[in-house]
Design a protein around this motif. Structure first.
Motif, PDB file in Angstrom:
ATOM      1  N   GLU A  61       0.834  -1.209   0.000  1.00 20.21           N
ATOM      2  CA  GLU A  61       0.000   0.000   0.000  1.00 20.21           C
ATOM      3  C   GLU A  61       0.864   1.253   0.000  1.00 20.21           C
ATOM      4  OE1 GLU A  61      -2.490  -0.716   3.364  1.00 20.21           O
ATOM      5  OE2 GLU A  61      -3.711  -2.182   2.280  1.00 20.21           O
ATOM      6  N   TRP A  62       1.972   1.234   0.731  1.00 19.37           N
ATOM      7  CA  TRP A  62       2.889   2.386   0.707  1.00 19.37           C
ATOM      8  C   TRP A  62       3.506   2.567  -0.673  1.00 19.37           C
ATOM      9  CZ3 TRP A  62       5.667   0.660   5.770  1.00 19.37           C
ATOM     10  CH2 TRP A  62       4.917   1.072   6.867  1.00 19.37           C
ATOM     11  N   ALA A  63       3.671   1.457  -1.401  1.00 22.24           N
ATOM     12  CA  ALA A  63       4.229   1.528  -2.755  1.00 22.24           C
ATOM     13  C   ALA A  63       3.170   1.904  -3.786  1.00 22.24           C
ATOM     14  CB  ALA A  63       4.869   0.193  -3.124  1.00 22.24           C
ATOM     15  N   GLY A  64       1.917   2.031  -3.358  1.00 22.29           N
ATOM     16  CA  GLY A  64       0.853   2.435  -4.271  1.00 22.29           C
ATOM     17  C   GLY A  64       0.120   1.280  -4.907  1.00 22.29           C
ATOM     18  N   ILE A  65       0.314   0.064  -4.394  1.00 24.18           N
ATOM     19  CA  ILE A  65      -0.363  -1.114  -4.927  1.00 24.18           C
ATOM     20  C   ILE A  65      -1.483  -1.471  -3.968  1.00 24.18           C
ATOM     21  CG2 ILE A  65      -0.088  -3.518  -5.633  1.00 24.18           C
ATOM     22  CD1 ILE A  65       2.948  -2.856  -5.972  1.00 24.18           C
ATOM     23  N   TYR A  66      -2.714  -1.268  -4.416  1.00 22.60           N
ATOM     24  CA  TYR A  66      -3.873  -1.479  -3.553  1.00 22.60           C
ATOM     25  C   TYR A  66      -4.706  -2.650  -4.062  1.00 22.60           C
ATOM     26  CZ  TYR A  66      -2.697   3.174  -1.882  1.00 22.60           C
ATOM     27  OH  TYR A  66      -2.034   4.238  -1.352  1.00 22.60           O
ATOM     28  N   GLY A  67      -5.498  -3.224  -3.185  1.00 27.71           N
ATOM     29  CA  GLY A  67      -6.458  -4.242  -3.573  1.00 27.71           C
ATOM     30  C   GLY A  67      -6.037  -5.671  -3.302  1.00 27.71           C
ATOM     31  N   ILE A  68      -4.799  -5.923  -2.934  1.00 29.36           N
ATOM     32  CA  ILE A  68      -4.351  -7.295  -2.696  1.00 29.36           C
ATOM     33  C   ILE A  68      -5.066  -7.874  -1.479  1.00 29.36           C
ATOM     34  CG2 ILE A  68      -2.372  -8.756  -2.139  1.00 29.36           C
ATOM     35  CD1 ILE A  68      -0.624  -6.760  -3.662  1.00 29.36           C
ATOM     36  N   ARG A  69      -5.142  -7.091  -0.418  1.00 25.52           N
ATOM     37  CA  ARG A  69      -5.795  -7.547   0.813  1.00 25.52           C
ATOM     38  C   ARG A  69      -7.255  -7.911   0.536  1.00 25.52           C
ATOM     39  NH1 ARG A  69      -4.645  -5.365   6.224  1.00 25.52           N
ATOM     40  NH2 ARG A  69      -3.417  -3.823   5.104  1.00 25.52           N
ATOM     41  N   GLU A  70      -7.948  -7.069  -0.201  1.00 24.91           N
ATOM     42  CA  GLU A  70      -9.357  -7.303  -0.484  1.00 24.91           C
ATOM     43  C   GLU A  70      -9.555  -8.553  -1.349  1.00 24.91           C
ATOM     44  OE1 GLU A  70      -7.799  -4.359  -0.862  1.00 24.91           O
ATOM     45  OE2 GLU A  70      -8.684  -3.289   0.834  1.00 24.91           O
ATOM     46  N   LYS A  71      -8.704  -8.715  -2.361  1.00 31.47           N
ATOM     47  CA  LYS A  71      -8.796  -9.905  -3.216  1.00 31.47           C
ATOM     48  C   LYS A  71      -8.538 -11.174  -2.416  1.00 31.47           C
ATOM     49  CE  LYS A  71      -7.375  -7.587  -7.441  1.00 31.47           C
ATOM     50  NZ  LYS A  71      -6.264  -7.396  -8.399  1.00 31.47           N
ATOM     51  N   ASP A  72      -7.563 -11.117  -1.519  1.00 36.14           N
ATOM     52  CA  ASP A  72      -7.256 -12.286  -0.688  1.00 36.14           C
ATOM     53  C   ASP A  72      -8.437 -12.642   0.206  1.00 36.14           C
ATOM     54  OD1 ASP A  72      -4.752 -12.523  -1.780  1.00 36.14           O
ATOM     55  OD2 ASP A  72      -3.686 -11.677  -0.053  1.00 36.14           O
ATOM     56  N   HIS A  73      -8.982 -11.655   0.901  1.00 29.77           N
ATOM     57  CA  HIS A  73     -10.104 -11.929   1.799  1.00 29.77           C
ATOM     58  C   HIS A  73     -11.318 -12.446   1.038  1.00 29.77           C
ATOM     59  CE1 HIS A  73      -8.313 -10.630   5.520  1.00 29.77           C
ATOM     60  NE2 HIS A  73      -7.867  -9.532   4.932  1.00 29.77           N
ATOM     61  N   GLU A  74     -11.537 -11.911  -0.151  1.00 29.81           N
ATOM     62  CA  GLU A  74     -12.647 -12.379  -0.974  1.00 29.81           C
ATOM     63  C   GLU A  74     -12.434 -13.832  -1.395  1.00 29.81           C
ATOM     64  OE1 GLU A  74     -14.179 -11.382  -5.412  1.00 29.81           O
ATOM     65  OE2 GLU A  74     -13.864  -9.648  -4.093  1.00 29.81           O
ATOM     66  N   ALA A  75     -11.228 -14.166  -1.842  1.00 30.65           N
ATOM     67  CA  ALA A  75     -10.929 -15.532  -2.269  1.00 30.65           C
ATOM     68  C   ALA A  75     -10.992 -16.511  -1.102  1.00 30.65           C
ATOM     69  CB  ALA A  75      -9.560 -15.585  -2.927  1.00 30.65           C
ATOM     70  N   TRP A  76     -10.467 -16.109   0.045  1.00 30.75           N
ATOM     71  CA  TRP A  76     -10.462 -17.001   1.206  1.00 30.75           C
ATOM     72  C   TRP A  76     -11.857 -17.222   1.752  1.00 30.75           C
ATOM     73  CZ3 TRP A  76      -5.960 -13.815   3.637  1.00 30.75           C
ATOM     74  CH2 TRP A  76      -4.787 -14.042   2.912  1.00 30.75           C
TER      75      TRP A  76
END
Length: 82
Positions: A61-76
């Motif tokens: 997120e500090w590097a400007g890459i967003y959405g990984i956390r949300e995709k992971d939680h959705e998949a899990w």
């Protein structure tokens, strides 16, 4: 006879500390790469070491890459429902 200096011992200690630091950096890089490429590994990290996974998410997120956390939680969550 001149007394022994601590220089050789200090040099060995310095080399050992330097080697440990390099090994730590390489290990952290390998862990980051593994988490960056495998959602299943991130799920394992979530179960075993959630604080480390949080650092991974924050660094992205500090590097400007967003959405990984949300995709992971959705998949899990969809995996748990099935």
């Amino acid at each position: 006879m001149a007394p022994k200096t601590m220089e050789p011992f200090a040099r060995k200690i310095f080399k050992g500390v330097l080697l440990l630091e390099v090994a730590g950096v390489v290990g952290a890089y390998c862990l980051f790469q593994r988490m960056n490429t495998s959602q299943d590994f991130r799920n394992t990290m979530n179960r075993r070491f959630p604080s480390i996974l949080e650092v991974y998410y924050k660094s992205n997120e500090w590097a400007g890459i967003y959405g990984i956390r949300e995709k992971d939680h959705e998949a899990w969550s969809s995996k748990n429902e099935a």
